[in-house]
Design a protein around this motif. Structure first.
Motif, PDB file in Angstrom:
ATOM      1  N   GLU A 211      -1.503   8.574   0.107  1.00 47.48           N
ATOM      2  CA  GLU A 211      -2.944   8.605  -0.150  1.00 47.48           C
ATOM      3  C   GLU A 211      -3.438  10.015  -0.443  1.00 47.48           C
ATOM      4  N   SER A 212      -2.785  11.015   0.130  1.00 53.26           N
ATOM      5  CA  SER A 212      -3.180  12.402  -0.150  1.00 53.26           C
ATOM      6  C   SER A 212      -2.937  12.770  -1.607  1.00 53.26           C
ATOM      7  N   HIS A 213      -2.105  11.975  -2.300  1.00 53.69           N
ATOM      8  CA  HIS A 213      -1.856  12.185  -3.727  1.00 53.69           C
ATOM      9  C   HIS A 213      -2.491  11.068  -4.562  1.00 53.69           C
ATOM     10  N   CYS A 214      -3.437  10.322  -3.928  1.00 51.99           N
ATOM     11  CA  CYS A 214      -4.190   9.264  -4.613  1.00 51.99           C
ATOM     12  C   CYS A 214      -3.282   8.195  -5.225  1.00 51.99           C
ATOM     13  N   CYS A 215      -2.249   7.805  -4.485  1.00 54.98           N
ATOM     14  CA  CYS A 215      -1.357   6.752  -4.970  1.00 54.98           C
ATOM     15  C   CYS A 215      -0.752   6.024  -3.779  1.00 54.98           C
ATOM     16  N   MET A 216      -0.203   4.848  -4.038  1.00 50.95           N
ATOM     17  CA  MET A 216       0.539   4.098  -3.047  1.00 50.95           C
ATOM     18  C   MET A 216       1.784   3.519  -3.700  1.00 50.95           C
ATOM     19  N   PRO A 217       2.902   3.427  -2.975  1.00 53.17           N
ATOM     20  CA  PRO A 217       4.163   2.963  -3.566  1.00 53.17           C
ATOM     21  C   PRO A 217       4.096   1.506  -4.026  1.00 53.17           C
ATOM     22  N   VAL A 218       4.991   1.180  -4.934  1.00 55.20           N
ATOM     23  CA  VAL A 218       5.144  -0.199  -5.392  1.00 55.20           C
ATOM     24  C   VAL A 218       5.814  -1.009  -4.268  1.00 55.20           C
ATOM     25  N   LYS A 219       5.160  -2.067  -3.825  1.00 55.45           N
ATOM     26  CA  LYS A 219       5.686  -2.891  -2.732  1.00 55.45           C
ATOM     27  C   LYS A 219       6.556  -4.009  -3.285  1.00 55.45           C
ATOM     28  N   THR A 220       7.806  -4.059  -2.834  1.00 52.71           N
ATOM     29  CA  THR A 220       8.688  -5.151  -3.247  1.00 52.71           C
ATOM     30  C   THR A 220       8.765  -6.245  -2.182  1.00 52.71           C
ATOM     31  N   MET A 221       8.726  -5.838  -0.916  1.00 48.07           N
ATOM     32  CA  MET A 221       8.765  -6.798   0.185  1.00 48.07           C
ATOM     33  C   MET A 221       8.404  -6.079   1.468  1.00 48.07           C
ATOM     34  N   MET A 222       8.285  -6.834   2.566  1.00 44.42           N
ATOM     35  CA  MET A 222       7.984  -6.252   3.873  1.00 44.42           C
ATOM     36  C   MET A 222       9.102  -6.609   4.837  1.00 44.42           C
ATOM     37  N   ALA A 223       9.524  -5.632   5.638  1.00 42.47           N
ATOM     38  CA  ALA A 223      10.544  -5.843   6.668  1.00 42.47           C
ATOM     39  C   ALA A 223      10.087  -5.121   7.930  1.00 42.47           C
ATOM     40  N   ASP A 224       9.847  -5.870   9.009  1.00 40.99           N
ATOM     41  CA  ASP A 224       9.299  -5.283  10.231  1.00 40.99           C
ATOM     42  C   ASP A 224      10.352  -4.977  11.297  1.00 40.99           C
ATOM     43  N   GLN A 225      11.616  -5.174  10.990  1.00 44.04           N
ATOM     44  CA  GLN A 225      12.679  -4.861  11.938  1.00 44.04           C
ATOM     45  C   GLN A 225      13.619  -3.839  11.302  1.00 44.04           C
ATOM     46  N   GLU A 226      14.130  -2.921  12.124  1.00 48.86           N
ATOM     47  CA  GLU A 226      14.981  -1.859  11.597  1.00 48.86           C
ATOM     48  C   GLU A 226      16.228  -2.397  10.904  1.00 48.86           C
ATOM     49  N   ASP A 227      16.845  -3.444  11.474  1.00 46.57           N
ATOM     50  CA  ASP A 227      18.057  -3.962  10.848  1.00 46.57           C
ATOM     51  C   ASP A 227      17.757  -4.580   9.486  1.00 46.57           C
ATOM     52  N   ALA A 228      16.593  -5.233   9.357  1.00 45.95           N
ATOM     53  CA  ALA A 228      16.200  -5.783   8.060  1.00 45.95           C
ATOM     54  C   ALA A 228      15.918  -4.668   7.063  1.00 45.95           C
ATOM     55  N   MET A 229      15.254  -3.609   7.519  1.00 46.99           N
ATOM     56  CA  MET A 229      14.982  -2.474   6.634  1.00 46.99           C
ATOM     57  C   MET A 229      16.289  -1.847   6.147  1.00 46.99           C
ATOM     58  N   ARG A 230      17.247  -1.641   7.054  1.00 46.77           N
ATOM     59  CA  ARG A 230      18.530  -1.046   6.662  1.00 46.77           C
ATOM     60  C   ARG A 230      19.237  -1.927   5.627  1.00 46.77           C
TER      61      ARG A 230
END
Length: 304
Positions: A211-230
């Motif tokens: 937000e400090s650069h007036c942008c937000m990343p492209v979201k492909t999906m959401m993962a709320d657990q570390e193993d899913a993120m990895r």
């Protein structure tokens, strides 16, 4: 005042804190009519109006404001009395439900279980899976006795202790490595990202960065657990924010790499209701955690 019971004061304080009968009834595990009856009985006994009933909720009157602090101190003193009595028992009896927000190895749960079992064999220990965004409201309403949480914990009803500051990193899939010439924020925002939920400390770290650069990343999906993120980052789904130790371990295995970019740390905390600060069971767990994590012992809170 002879007919005022502790449960009247507890209801009064809870409604004052929540400013809403429904939320107060959820915290006290009772019905809204019962809450209303307690408040009415207390007002009649004191011959004072304690709340203004408004469309925005239950707001303290001037009389209620003056009595709130005394009621809180009375409940704290009663709680300390009971906790001290429990502490006089030869054996620490009871149970504790602890909410988890990440994997057992990182939280050192094996060491915690072993220490508590050795020192307090009659204590029933329950680990409940979850995440920070769920653990904090569960603590507030008593569904958990304590919990591991990440990030800031400014909830006024809770006390928390920092166990460690965890270094974070941007994890880059091997498939996207050639597309990143430098850690340029606007350029990174144009790449696919694996998000966490908005109440996650990882998201709260990522959001101001972009937000400090007036942008937000492209979201492909959401993962709320570390193993899913990895797993998602390693599979090339997108970039993600992870614990640096996890990214570096995966990097040694050739599954991803850490972007050469310094991020703020995130605090791992152990939290519980402030009013239970002197509960012998809570203090027993805090003592074990201090030993496991190499921390200074937590001092007993003085009743005020």
């Amino acid at each position: 005042m002879t007919d005022v019971e502790l449960y009247h004061l507890k209801t009064f304080v809870t409604v004052a804190e929540e400013k809403h009968l429904t939320r107060a009834s959820e915290r006290l595990f009772t019905s809204q009519p019962a809450i209303s009856a307690h408040i009415k009985a207390l007002e009649e006994e004191l011959n004072l109006t304690l709340f203004d009933r408004t469309p925005k909720g239950m707001l303290l009157t001037a009389a209620g404001e003056q009595l709130l602090d005394r009621a809180q101190r009375t409940l704290a003193a009663a709680g300390d009395f009971l906790h001290h009595a429990k502490g006089m028992q030869n054996e620490l009896l009871g149970s504790i439900r602890i909410g988890l927000n990440t994997d057992a190895e990182f939280l050192r749960l094996v060491e915690l279980q072993a220490g508590l079992r050795a020192h307090y064999p009659q204590l029933d220990l329950e680990f409940m899976s979850g995440r920070t965004g769920n653990n904090i409201p569960a603590l507030r309403v008593g569904k958990l006795d304590a919990a591991f949480v990440s990030g800031d914990c400014d909830e006024p009803l809770l006390d928390s202790h920092v166990l460690r500051e965890e270094e974070m990193a941007v994890a880059v899939p091997n498939a996207l490595r050639d597309q990143i010439a430098s850690p340029d924020i606007p350029a990174l925002a144009r790449l696919p990202w694996v998000y966490t939920s908005p109440d996650c400390a990882y998201y709260q770290l990522m959001q101001p960065l972009f937000e400090s650069h007036c942008c937000m990343p492209v979201k492909t999906m959401m993962a709320d657990q570390e193993d899913a993120m990895r797993a998602m980052v390693a599979a090339g789904v997108g970039l993600g924010i992870m614990r640096r130790s996890d990214v570096e371990a995966a990097e040694r295995e050739g599954r991803m790499h850490a972007l050469p970019m310094k991020l703020p740390t995130i605090s791992l905390r152990f939290a519980y209701l402030r009013k239970r600060a002197n509960d012998p069971i809570i203090r027993a767990v805090l003592s074990e955690l201090a030993t496991i994590w190499g921390l200074e012992p937590v001092q007993q809170r003085q009743a005020v």
